[in-house]
Write an enzyme that holds these catalytic residues in place. Structure first.
Site, PDB file in Angstrom:
ATOM      1  N   ASP A  39     -27.204  27.254  59.981  1.00  0.00           N
ATOM      2  CA  ASP A  39     -26.049  27.461  60.777  1.00  0.00           C
ATOM      3  C   ASP A  39     -26.452  28.782  61.529  1.00  0.00           C
ATOM      4  O   ASP A  39     -25.384  29.036  62.595  1.00  0.00           O
ATOM      5  CB  ASP A  39     -24.955  27.534  59.872  1.00  0.00           C
ATOM      6  CG  ASP A  39     -24.545  26.330  59.407  1.00  0.00           C
ATOM      7  OD1 ASP A  39     -24.818  25.229  59.791  1.00  0.00           O
ATOM      8  OD2 ASP A  39     -24.158  26.331  58.251  1.00  0.00           O
ATOM      9  N   CYS A  40     -27.579  29.492  61.562  1.00  0.00           N
ATOM     10  CA  CYS A  40     -27.492  30.787  62.075  1.00  0.00           C
ATOM     11  C   CYS A  40     -28.558  30.652  63.393  1.00  0.00           C
ATOM     12  O   CYS A  40     -28.753  31.451  64.156  1.00  0.00           O
ATOM     13  CB  CYS A  40     -27.866  31.874  61.048  1.00  0.00           C
ATOM     14  SG  CYS A  40     -26.846  32.179  59.960  1.00  0.00           S
TER      15      CYS A  40
END
Length: 798
Positions: A489-490
């Site tokens: 998600d980063c």
């Protein structure tokens, strides 16, 4: 430093020093009534949901991290000294106070000894019940009569909704109403509003829980927290316990608690048993009914045995004895138990996950959780798998979260385009074949199921839509778009940026789809899949190989991730491992890429997710920079990925390297040096501090993680190499060369396989002969038609 040991015979972990570096926890109950308990009796309980049904209060990230809990205080009437049946919360000096905790499969037993008084408290939830039992045995080992007072303690929520209870104080201080009916505590919230049992998600409704005492007379009670504890006191020194008397307070708003006081007189050598029941329902109905059940004194022990038998039966699908005792404890008890608990609760309830932001079943997490438990609970996996397939949208993508309590297939809102994650539906290509291979149910592919928003299709059609979703959302290099996120998600690829990791997933998906089409005799779909696979393979080779390893992806504007051409995040683990797992890499590429993993990413405590960490990149592009270097997605050891590294090395035939990677992060390997990892040495975690952190080796977020399923899957199906196929079993171990062999027992389609592997040749991989029920097979594949109810398998490696 060692704080406990594995008791493999009883399938328990025994904590002999209660001052563990963190609170070491266990799970009780089921998805109907769940509970978390620690070695010091901390934790909380909840009904159906950790976020919407938490009736015991829990303050997260406190010191210690598990209070309040399920406490029993004892007070000596002679000298006024008091302590708790668990070391905490009173915390007597350990030179004077002995404590042991046995965490078992859905039960925990805490024993103590202080001033010649011994206690044993067993906590569990009887099967099929919506209440928990605390069975307290208390014995006088003194030479004189001892007069004691006992006080129970539960801190209740002002409302079952966790967000309101923890944050909306101006509301919840007015919602609780306590009562005591015939000695049974009634904890009521919003009691003047009707109950709405058919609308669980509605937080504003009348609800009740009870607390009852069985086997001793109630002499007093308190249901107002401040009255019991005192305004300026803690759980360590409640004023009611210190003074030896409750005030019979009735909470009305503010902060409710539940304390029942009783008195005990014990002759020398005498032992008495008391039961505390805490559960769902009103005191005058469900509470009275529960207490009445225990007029049969034998019932509680029978119920505990039933819990043990139920869970031990669930662990029986696979067992093994290897030269590594710590690995054996993982395989035979804690690895599969951890996976089953994660299957049950996803990421919704622990000492870390509050249920507030992660209630329900996250799509990508839950679908992955199936692969480690399919052999153990095949029917339950099918039921949950069908639920998650109906969480797939008609576009082929997926809802981010499926709420089992309220999910309505065919009637859910379609997510906005910018909400889709690129990896969600592709995990189905791991989970669906795992179920079909385990069960032999090929017709499962033909079953029609609705999409989440509209329409329906066969499961085979659902799989095609998942592939089409990625194909329709491909970028400039013909690789799948990153969308909102791609597992990591980063990394912000931008909606039209491209993910090489997802390209590897898509590659696996197409290979699986082609195989299923062949099984179903569907030549048209086989050709469709083969054509798209050929194109994708060409694109991966043209645009994803960076010379020595595979890139991580491209941003929408062409910026590279995971390339030697960038200063930070030059190499990532995911595409290297998945290039091998998916078959995207040639043998030469796979060996090169995994050699770079060893050189650049491997540490003493696991494989880092990337290297070097991000410190100066644009944080709007790489959100990993929010974390310190060496933590989580920013070059941390993300344990979810470790099993993939192990799998890749076994596919390449490197048993020694696969085992080295496995041991580096295996929880049980740190049992004698638990001060390094700090968290429970019997379960996996989400992440570990990497070499860039001064706390290298410290681990965080135990229990609920995709780490559990991939660890167990990689051990059993890739290291030990016992893999179900559509038409039988493949046995293809990849083990350390110094292992002389191992034995295993595997249940497959209701048949038993007793397997002996002989590695006298000292190889890492390779099967030269299999003797199956006395007959030599032509290969390392055991066909279904040759299987009996019980089977003996001798495997010779060489």
């Amino acid at each position: 430093m060692q704080f406990g040991h594995f008791d493999d015979l009883r399938k328990e972990y025994v904590i002999t020093n209660p001052a563990t570096p963190k609170s070491w926890s266990n799970y009780l109950g089921s998805t109907e009534y769940g509970a978390i308990i620690t070695n010091n009796a901390g934790g909380y309980s909840f009904y159906k949901s950790g976020g919407m049904g938490r009736f015991m209060r829990m303050r997260f990230n406190s010191v210690p991290m598990d209070q309040a809990g399920r406490y029993i205080y004892l007070r000596d009437d002679e000298d006024g000294d008091f302590w708790s049946a668990s070391w905490q919360p009173v915390g007597k000096p350990l030179e004077e106070f002995k404590s042991e905790c046995r965490h078992g499969t859905a039960y925990s037993i805490i024993t103590s000894e202080y001033k010649k008084i011994k206690t044993e408290t067993t906590y569990f939830v009887p099967l099929g019940k919506t209440y928990e039992v605390w069975k307290l045995k208390i014995k006088n080992d003194d030479t004189k009569v001892r007069k004691l007072k006992a006080f129970t303690y539960v801190e209740y929520s002002g409302t079952w909704n966790a967000i309101d209870d923890l944050l909306n104080i101006q509301y919840v201080q007015y919602t609780a109403q306590m009562n005591v009916i015939d000695g049974i505590i009634d904890h009521g919230t919003n009691v003047h509003i009707p109950a709405m049992p058919d609308n669980f998600k509605e937080k504003d409704q009348g609800r009740h829980t009870f607390q009852a005492l069985v086997g001793a007379e109630v002499k007093g009670y308190d249901t107002d927290r401040e009255v019991f504890l005192g305004n300026y006191r803690t759980y360590a020194n409640p004023i009611a316990v210190e003074k030896g008397e409750c005030k019979n307070s009735l909470g009305y708003g503010d902060n409710p608690c539940g304390t029942l006081q009783t008195e005990l007189e014990l002759k020398p050598g005498e032992e008495k048993t008391i039961l505390v029941l805490v559960g769902i329902g009103a005191a005058d109905k469900e509470g009275k009914a529960a207490a009445a059940e225990y007029e049969n004194e034998l019932l509680v022990d029978e119920q505990l045995e039933d819990v043990k038998k139920y869970w031990h039966e669930r662990l029986k699908g696979f067992s093994a004895l290897t030269p590594d005792e710590e690995l054996n404890s993982t395989i035979n008890t804690w690895g599969i138990y951890n996976s089953l608990i994660t299957f049950a609760w996803s990421r919704a309830a622990s000492l870390i996950y509050s249920g507030i932001d992660r209630d329900g079943l996250g799509y990508r997490d839950t679908v992955q959780d199936f692969v480690g438990v399919t052999h153990a609970i095949t029917d339950e996996v099918r039921e949950r798998l069908e639920l998650m397939i109906t969480g797939q949208t008609s576009t082929g993508g997926a809802m981010p979260v499926v709420q089992p309590i309220s999910h309505k297939p065919g009637g859910e809102l379609l997510p906005k385009e910018e909400q889709y994650r690129s990896d969600d539906s592709l995990w189905l290509f791991n989970a669906i074949p795992a179920y079909v291979k385990e069960s032999g149910d090929l017709d499962f592919y033909k079953k029609n199921l609705p999409y989440s928003d509209k329409g329906e299709g066969s499961i085979f059609n659902h799989m095609k839509r998942a592939i089409e979703f990625s194909l329709e959302r491909s970028g400039a290099h013909g690789l799948p778009c990153g969308l909102a996120a791609d597992w990591n998600d980063c990394l912000r690829f931008g909606h039209n940026g491209e993910s090489v990791f997802v390209a590897m997933q898509l590659r696996l998906a197409l290979a699986v789809y082609i195989e299923v089409a062949q099984l179903l005799g569907d030549n048209i779909e086989e050709q469709w899949g083969s054509k798209n696979l050929k194109t994708l393979d060409e694109n991966i080779q043209s645009y994803a190989w960076d010379g020595e390893w595979f890139m991580r992806g491209y941003r929408y504007d062409g910026m590279k991730f995971g390339s030697k051409d960038v200063p930070e995040g030059q190499i990532f683990l995911n595409p290297q491992a998945w290039s091998v797992i998916s078959g995207a890499a040639s043998k030469e590429q796979g060996c090169k890429a995994m050699a770079k993993v060893k050189e650049r990413l491997s540490t003493d405590y696991g494989i880092m997710v990337c290297d070097p960490p991000y410190t100066s990149s644009d944080y709007n592009i790489v959100r990993a920079q929010l974390m310190n270097p060496g933590l989580k997605e920013n070059g941390g050891i993300f344990v979810h990925t470790q099993g993939w590294g192990v799998m890749a090395e076994t596919i390449l035939g490197n048993g020694n390297q696969a085992y080295e990677y496995l041991r580096a992060y295996l929880p049980a390997a740190y049992n004698q040096k638990a001060e390094i990892r700090e968290i429970e040495p019997y379960v996996v975690c989400q992440s570990t501090h990497a070499k860039y952190s001064p706390k290298h080796g410290a681990s965080r977020v135990p229990w609920l993680s995709g780490s559990a399923t991939w660890t167990y899957y990689s051990i059993t199906q890739y290291v030990l190499g016992i893999r179900p196929e559509y038409n039988g079993l493949t046995i293809d171990p990849c083990i350390p060369s110094d292992w002389k062999g191992f034995t295993a027992e595997r249940k497959f389609r209701n048949k038993i396989f007793r397997i002996t592997v002989d590695n006298a040749s000292g190889v890492e991989k390779g099967v030269t002969k299999i003797i199956f029920n006395g007959t030599e097979l032509e290969s390392n594949f055991i066909p279904v038609q040759k299987m009996k109810e019980e089977n003996e398998v001798a495997v010779i490696m060489g």
